[in-house]
Scaffold this motif. Structure first.
Motif, PDB file in Angstrom:
ATOM      1  N   GLY A   1      21.802  16.708 -12.266  1.00 28.55           N
ATOM      2  CA  GLY A   1      22.412  18.009 -12.092  1.00 28.55           C
ATOM      3  C   GLY A   1      21.518  19.234 -12.578  1.00 28.55           C
TER       4      GLY A   1
ATOM      5  N   SER B   1      18.874  21.120 -11.020  1.00 26.16           N
ATOM      6  CA  SER B   1      18.202  20.848  -9.956  1.00 26.16           C
ATOM      7  C   SER B   1      17.221  22.110  -9.467  1.00 26.16           C
ATOM      8  CB  SER B   1      19.571  21.112  -8.543  1.00 26.16           C
ATOM      9  OG  SER B   1      19.890  22.562  -8.919  1.00 26.16           O
ATOM     10  N   ASP B   2      17.046  22.860 -10.332  1.00 23.50           N
ATOM     11  CA  ASP B   2      16.229  24.245 -10.172  1.00 23.50           C
ATOM     12  C   ASP B   2      15.137  23.652 -10.972  1.00 23.50           C
ATOM     13  OD1 ASP B   2      14.998  26.349  -9.705  1.00 23.50           O
ATOM     14  OD2 ASP B   2      16.696  27.500 -10.523  1.00 23.50           O
TER      15      ASP B   2
ATOM     16  N   GLY C   1      25.066  21.518 -11.198  1.00 16.72           N
ATOM     17  CA  GLY C   1      24.363  21.353  -9.966  1.00 16.72           C
ATOM     18  C   GLY C   1      23.427  22.476  -9.825  1.00 16.72           C
ATOM     19  N   ASP C   2      23.359  23.496 -10.603  1.00 18.60           N
ATOM     20  CA  ASP C   2      22.626  24.761 -10.558  1.00 18.60           C
ATOM     21  C   ASP C   2      21.883  24.881 -11.864  1.00 18.60           C
ATOM     22  OD1 ASP C   2      21.523  26.929  -9.098  1.00 18.60           O
ATOM     23  OD2 ASP C   2      22.783  28.191  -9.835  1.00 18.60           O
TER      24      ASP C   2
ATOM     25  N   LYS D   1      16.906  15.711 -10.818  1.00 17.24           N
ATOM     26  CA  LYS D   1      17.515  16.748 -10.132  1.00 17.24           C
ATOM     27  C   LYS D   1      19.074  15.932  -9.937  1.00 17.24           C
ATOM     28  CE  LYS D   1      14.130  19.156  -7.421  1.00 17.24           C
ATOM     29  NZ  LYS D   1      13.657  19.615  -6.241  1.00 17.24           N
ATOM     30  N   ALA D   2      18.870  14.544  -9.972  1.00 12.04           N
ATOM     31  CA  ALA D   2      20.244  13.900  -9.680  1.00 12.04           C
ATOM     32  C   ALA D   2      21.128  13.997 -10.943  1.00 12.04           C
ATOM     33  CB  ALA D   2      19.788  12.252  -9.396  1.00 12.04           C
TER      34      ALA D   2
ATOM     35  N   ASN E   1      12.877  13.517  -8.846  1.00  8.53           N
ATOM     36  CA  ASN E   1      14.258  13.353  -8.040  1.00  8.53           C
ATOM     37  C   ASN E   1      15.409  12.729  -8.968  1.00  8.53           C
ATOM     38  OD1 ASN E   1      13.584  14.120  -5.546  1.00  8.53           O
ATOM     39  ND2 ASN E   1      12.657  12.036  -4.892  1.00  8.53           N
TER      40      ASN E   1
END
Length: 414
Positions: A98, A100-101, A60-61, A95-96, A92
């Motif tokens: 994982g 996300s940055d 997630g990061d 980002k989904a 999006n």
């Protein structure tokens, strides 16, 4: 789940370190000496390849840099509309996974119609109906627009000086994905270089020579939304040229192959007035390219032609995902994998699970079936002239002679 248990019985081949497999179609005649007449197909199974993908980031990061180079020449109005309409959804979707940055840069003429590009919030800083170049910038949302004209052959040439414009508004040491959107090819050296391989080589060398390369562009990944073929049916001129094509973008194809990127083919975009189809067919496939590069990969290439099955193991706690399915739909919510062509894909549930784990590695081992030749070095084999009688076929326990039909011909040994 594909049931491999029904394929064959298993036996040890003492001269190897792997399990062998027989598939037998047997017509049996039992006599006092238990003579067996059989039709036999002999296969041996062993490891024939492997692949792996390591992951040590915090789920997630994970971070990536996305740089779009959009050809805004006079033939690109429909493609520009596709980018304007689809970019927020594309972001999006990445980002989904994982990642996300995201630090996103758009290099194209700025505008909300025609051949220009503007992206609404949440990526862009203001609604395109009222936005200016200044207000569309969104550093807090990590989106920047660089109002530069990119012509038909310009993508590579315009990007080198744009590196200075992009500057340091990128995530240091993250993977950078360059995405060219164009209906034409690329040239370099002020249009003097047109040979596709030379164009790519010169562009790559110019990238590597830039002072920012080691911090922001090391191991960059080239991608393209381009025309990858000229005709509707590849290689068949009678099928007609792809609608809207100017040229096949060979330099981008070469670059994608060289850097592990991906390309999507505008020839597959059938309704040029449908920006949703543009996103679904041309942008969405690049989502997994980013995810599989930045995160642990859920796709493994190089499945051998003789592939039989695989073992898929997560090294973190030695969990395995060894059930094989026909495709992603058949996976459902179950764990395992499926194979399409020469690629092994983790089932969706498995992909999600391993990407939620930390500090581990997926190890994939391929197992193959291959015919055993009749002369494998074992002594005391029967010859074609011998009568098949397994009870006395060989005095060497390393060999068992298998015979075919009523002819008594030897088919192979295991």
């Amino acid at each position: 789940v594909l049931n491999r248990a029904s394929k064959a019985s298993e036996l040890k081949h003492p001269s190897t370190m792997f399990v062998s497999r027989q598939t037998l179609s047997i017509a049996v005649a039992l006599v006092a000496l238990m003579t067996v007449t059989a039709t036999v197909s002999v296969h041996a199974e062993g490891t024939c390849g492997s692949d792996s993908s390591a992951y040590s980031s915090t789920p997630g990061d994970a971070a990536a840099n996305l740089i779009f180079l959009v050809d805004t020449s006079g033939s690109m109005s429909q493609e520009a509309a596709g980018v304007r309409d689809g970019l927020n959804t594309f972001i999006n979707e990445i980002k989904a996974t994982g990642v996300s940055d995201l630090h996103i840069h758009m290099i194209a003429n700025f505008g909300n119609s025609g051949f220009a590009v503007c992206v609404d919030p949440p990526a862009g800083g203001a609604p395109c109906s009222t936005a200016t170049v200044a207000t569309t910038q969104n550093p807090g949302g990590k989106y920047w627009h660089h109002d530069l004209a990119v012509g038909s052959w310009d993508s590579f040439m315009k990007f080198i000086p744009a590196i200075d414009t992009v500057g340091t508004d990128l995530k240091p040491n993250a993977r950078t994905f360059i995405i060219v959107v164009s209906d034409d090819t690329e040239r370099f050296d002020n249009y003097a270089t047109s040979d596709p391989q030379q164009v790519w080589d010169n562009f790559k060398a110019a990238m590597q020579a830039h002072p920012n390369y080691s911090t922001y562009y090391q191991d960059f990944v080239m991608n393209g939304v381009i025309y990858a073929r000229r005709y509707n049916t590849a290689g068949d001129s009678s099928s007609g040229q792809c609608s809207g094509i100017a040229s096949v973008s060979q330099p981008v194809l070469i670059g994608a192959a060289d850097t592990g990127g991906a390309t999507t083919d505008m020839c597959d975009w059938t309704n040029k007035n449908d920006p949703v189809e543009f996103r679904e067919k041309l942008l969405d496939p690049l989502v997994q390219t980013v995810a599989n590069t930045v995160l642990i990969s859920c796709e493994y290439s190089g499945v051998p032609a003789e592939f039989d099955h695989a073992t898929v193991v997560w090294s973190g706690d030695n969990r395995s995902y060894n059930d094989q399915y026909a495709d992603a739909t058949n996976c459902g919510t179950s764990h395992g994998y499926y194979v399409v062509g020469d690629k092994l894909h983790l089932c969706p549930a498995t992909c999600t699970e391993v990407r939620g784990l930390t500090s581990g590695q997926v190890n994939v081992n391929y197992f193959c079936s291959a015919a055993i030749p009749s002369d494998d070095g074992c002594p005391n084999e029967h010859t074609a002239a011998d009568t098949c009688n397994p009870a006395s076929a060989s005095t060497d326990k390393k060999c068992v002679t298998l015979c075919v039909g009523e002819t008594g011909e030897c088919n192979g040994t295991v």
